[in-house]
Scaffold this active site. Sequence first.
Site, PDB file in Angstrom:
ATOM      1  N   GLY C 149      63.463  58.180   0.055  1.00 40.59           N
ATOM      2  CA  GLY C 149      63.968  57.106  -0.770  1.00 40.59           C
ATOM      3  C   GLY C 149      64.390  55.924   0.089  1.00 40.59           C
ATOM      4  N   CYS C 150      64.554  54.787  -0.527  1.00 38.90           N
ATOM      5  CA  CYS C 150      64.881  53.585   0.247  1.00 38.90           C
ATOM      6  C   CYS C 150      66.263  53.676   0.879  1.00 38.90           C
ATOM      7  CB  CYS C 150      64.751  52.337  -0.617  1.00 38.90           C
ATOM      8  SG  CYS C 150      65.632  52.408  -2.184  1.00 38.90           S
ATOM      9  N   TYR C 151      67.273  54.075   0.080  1.00 36.49           N
ATOM     10  CA  TYR C 151      68.614  54.200   0.656  1.00 36.49           C
ATOM     11  C   TYR C 151      68.638  55.253   1.770  1.00 36.49           C
ATOM     12  CZ  TYR C 151      70.624  51.422  -3.224  1.00 36.49           C
ATOM     13  OH  TYR C 151      70.950  50.436  -4.114  1.00 36.49           O
ATOM     14  N   GLU C 242      67.646  45.647   1.551  1.00 38.89           N
ATOM     15  CA  GLU C 242      68.644  46.693   1.430  1.00 38.89           C
ATOM     16  C   GLU C 242      69.488  46.665   2.691  1.00 38.89           C
ATOM     17  OE1 GLU C 242      67.485  49.869  -1.308  1.00 38.89           O
ATOM     18  OE2 GLU C 242      67.476  51.039   0.504  1.00 38.89           O
TER      19      GLU C 242
END
Lengths: 346, 346, 346, 346
Positions: C149-151, C242
């Site tokens: 996932g990105c986070y 992010e």
Amino acid sequence: MSQKVRIAVLGASGYTGADLVRLALTHPNIEIAALSANAKAGQAMADVWPHFAHVPLPGLVRAEEIDWSGIDAVFGCLPHAASAALLSTLAGVRIIDLSADFRLNDAKTYAEWYGNEHPAPELLPDAIYGLTEYAAELLPAARIVACPGCYPTAALLALLPLLESGLVGHERITINALSGVSGAGRSLKEANLFTEVAEAVHPYGIGRHRHMPEIEQELSKRANGAVTISFTPHLVPMNRGELETITVELMPGKSVVDLRAALGHRYAAAPFVHLLPEGKAPATRMVRGSNHCVMNVFEDRIPGRAIVIVAIDNLVKGSSGQAIQNMNLMFGLPETTGLLQAPLFP
Amino acid sequence: MSQKVRIAVLGASGYTGADLVRLALTHPNIEIAALSANAKAGQAMADVWPHFAHVPLPGLVRAEEIDWSGIDAVFGCLPHAASAALLSTLAGVRIIDLSADFRLNDAKTYAEWYGNEHPAPELLPDAIYGLTEYAAELLPAARIVACPGCYPTAALLALLPLLESGLVGHERITINALSGVSGAGRSLKEANLFTEVAEAVHPYGIGRHRHMPEIEQELSKRANGAVTISFTPHLVPMNRGELETITVELMPGKSVVDLRAALGHRYAAAPFVHLLPEGKAPATRMVRGSNHCVMNVFEDRIPGRAIVIVAIDNLVKGSSGQAIQNMNLMFGLPETTGLLQAPLFP
Amino acid sequence: MSQKVRIAVLGASGYTGADLVRLALTHPNIEIAALSANAKAGQAMADVWPHFAHVPLPGLVRAEEIDWSGIDAVFGCLPHAASAALLSTLAGVRIIDLSADFRLNDAKTYAEWYGNEHPAPELLPDAIYGLTEYAAELLPAARIVACPGCYPTAALLALLPLLESGLVGHERITINALSGVSGAGRSLKEANLFTEVAEAVHPYGIGRHRHMPEIEQELSKRANGAVTISFTPHLVPMNRGELETITVELMPGKSVVDLRAALGHRYAAAPFVHLLPEGKAPATRMVRGSNHCVMNVFEDRIPGRAIVIVAIDNLVKGSSGQAIQNMNLMFGLPETTGLLQAPLFP
Amino acid sequence: MSQKVRIAVLGASGYTGADLVRLALTHPNIEIAALSANAKAGQAMADVWPHFAHVPLPGLVRAEEIDWSGIDAVFGCLPHAASAALLSTLAGVRIIDLSADFRLNDAKTYAEWYGNEHPAPELLPDAIYGLTEYAAELLPAARIVACPGCYPTAALLALLPLLESGLVGHERITINALSGVSGAGRSLKEANLFTEVAEAVHPYGIGRHRHMPEIEQELSKRANGAVTISFTPHLVPMNRGELETITVELMPGKSVVDLRAALGHRYAAAPFVHLLPEGKAPATRMVRGSNHCVMNVFEDRIPGRAIVIVAIDNLVKGSSGQAIQNMNLMFGLPETTGLLQAPLFP
């Protein structure tokens, strides 16, 4: 009427309805009696609107649940067709409609542009067109007031004095319009997602936007002759604001000085419409969140033409603010009551 | 030339210079030999530019420190006046200038619009106007290429085929333009602060923007007759992107179909200029970060007119991308070399 | 494998799928063989995506219409559950999944956080966790790669070297995360409308974001002991980007200098992960549109702690870029192939 | 005092000064007597501020030109050091200072963090710290009120009740803060250009922001013991708004329920501070343009901790609105006078 105007807002779950409530909350002569939103009936406004998280307000109900006795005015913030269908069933309450349903005088033109038969054509003769600065005399007695669309509000405020004075031609009026995204409402369309709109700009509804016949109808009335306009709206990545850059053809011998004089004269006493000093360009940040309108006129490089520029907040003077301005005059209140907030900048 | 074109970039501390470096970094035939920025000489590019934090690049030097031997091409990304003053001292290096200094053929017109005498009028006859799609034959032999301004690039790509084909009139060409803020450069002006620009839109330079004479010069050349335009730019809260909505008058018997046919034909083989399918509106998000240009033509509601809409990225096709496209042709490389990045969306 | 890796992209109508296509278009060793999007099957990519208006691409088909013979790799850009359900039916094609389905090793934990039984638990042992910088040895032989996932990508890149080296404690790791809106996908939710998000910021999924167990799983593996994190994501009005601000507790005798040394050492040869010079704060504009990751460490005012800050582009290193980085290593290509675009700024 | 409080605003050319004027314009008990801005003296407010284009206001003068007779209160909106230097020369006028000069009780701490000797240390004992909800009893008699910084306002409103009640520990209070760009003021810095900030987010002042000692001073006073905080502010691409996500350690046996109870009790009668319903996340759009503050408490995944989240408009409750709230109480007016605008959304 009582000291307070008791109002109902139909469609309080849309941006227009919400901005009406925002303004009504600090209006000294308004009491919010009822708020409807059929799809969200049963919810609190605080659940539907982040900015009312801490404000006590009536809960949302279905329109048919409203007890109309004791309500003085209803603000219709519903989509077109739904609005007239519902409002036509009400008696004894004065109607301020923010939808398109009572704007066009001709039910046939309405059907052509909106794609449905008019739900209440018998009421059209009773409705007045509520561009406040041009409706002041009719408002005190009006039962139904059709609030203008946001684009027409800006265009008409800028163009009517010029056409009435015979300063500009009826032909080749070209309106390039820029609007914030709130004009598209709160409905779920991919085109209105942040990621589609941010960092980008595009035109839409080219040659077929529904505000065109409305602008033409009102211009033609006061120009004493048919006016056909060119109108191209664009979506700009901002929440609020509307700016129109309009090119007009000057009548022989007329100049930018004459146009500025006509606008200055027409709005000298208007509390919300302002001709800016010579050379100063209108900008949406001059009016954000307020009922004000700013305008100015400039030389075009093409001889015999001028550039008229006008800015409003689409949700306020272009919608909910003007609706309250109309209500004020309908109920004998000073025009500016509850509407003197200074713009929010930055 | 060597397999690699060795380049110097003058003014690498501005947005134009930085975007040129961005594109050059992945260009297979470019070697970045020198980067200048007088006010920031001695600093690393990584200190001046956040996005080059992790990219090895030559340090910034003063322009006079550059060793020109072995440099094939110089990209001038300096402000006007400074650019020609410096470039005119260079010999043996081919010049691709992104400033305004070599765009206008007439030193007098230049002085009138830019407020200073031209620093090197003797070079004007050597400069070609580098709107790539119209300069392909001249570029291989050119010593000085003046890259068009961003607004002129979009306007000319859309209008030249129409005027060349005699499809539209010379009069009443009205250009409404929308630009992202990067067009204003990285200089410190209150008007470009985030808080002044965000959530807002406004016109600027009304009737006196310096790109007007440039557009008129190039249109007039190919229209066989003087063309005077109306041009009103607006600042939109986005970093990149430029969109122009242009109204034109159709010559008798001509229609939107003819205009679309002319554009389609003219750009059938152009790798970066695209006529969209009928009815599809151009949008800046179609070209963000890329060298592409999209355009289309629509019926105007006013009879006898059409609406031409065109979009580019002001920093790429409107500036650094077109400069590299020009370099490619100057040095015998395929036009698209290093420029085929797909647009960045969202 | 052939010289070109022939790929299919499942779910090409979402932002992740589109960004994968954007990167694949200029990747020298990728051939896009098929694109699926069940709800939009039959449409051209140019109709679904503005930025591909001018790019020739295969049309969108339903997943079951794809002819898998001759396809080397499939990129799964579908929602969780749908992804594994479909991918588990494929044989003979290597799988790079961008959904959450193969990230958690334990089907029970998956069911708990995602609310549905795992569609293909039998495949979980075959899947490797594709945080490229930690999976390089496993990728050449992998049949199924679960892209993080990105986070988690940002958090793990910053924290793993610190935990592996025993420099920071397992307890009280507090991650505050900021994300652009594209992380929410292209689905129609009121919360993602421009007007809801612009000019505003808010936290979401407090204490229950699905990336929490994923981060904890990977941290725990390499920390030799269970790690429980605090994680609060916030939605920021930007398309991409992010940034995570992480507070950690230093092990006795350790300092910011040690942490910086560990990160610098770990990523010295990593082409996409960069420790910034001392004192320089990471920012999302350093990596926009690129596969790069920037990080740094700072003194906390509270003694015995440090602040670790890391930034990526959520759609690139946080999703599609890392997927291609993984594909490169799976197919024996240099890790950076097709991924060396410089960030886009401004 | 007369029925109207006659005020002067020093530094009316900054965002803080302008927002004070915006609020003062519709305050029923304020008369704006004088506006100063040394660098822009001689200009009209309409020339300096777009949103006052149509509002009659006193012209800008140099501070020394103000006739102080008949002025009841002065709002200092000047930069630190300049503010105290000027205000210390005034007699007979009550001072509401929005600069940092009277916030820190200790001139030495001030010098350490602000880099200059305090210009008027002799006045420090006379100044009260104007976090209105904690200063109500002192305000009626106060001669000098130091309005808190924007970050401290949010942090203190959320943390003071928790520390006073002994519900959370003094150690490991970690504040992650997000702010709109208006907090940086209107001064010309490259970092505040639209193009640098839009579509991006980054931390700044890590470990050395000047609001840290101010927060610690006030927390320590009421916590009966020294409090050291971790504080990391981030710049978010929006004009207004501030949100803080704070992790705290619960005292043994205490829970989120206790924390919510303490906040609910403390602010039950506070007109501007609102504990949201359980589970509802604070967001800046709940308070935009208004003097309201919203907060809530959430379970942290790490046992023994809680997450406190609080949002304000940095220019209103974080600056000018709180200044007027203080003025109201200083002059015996109801606390909410002139401050009941509903937030602007969208």
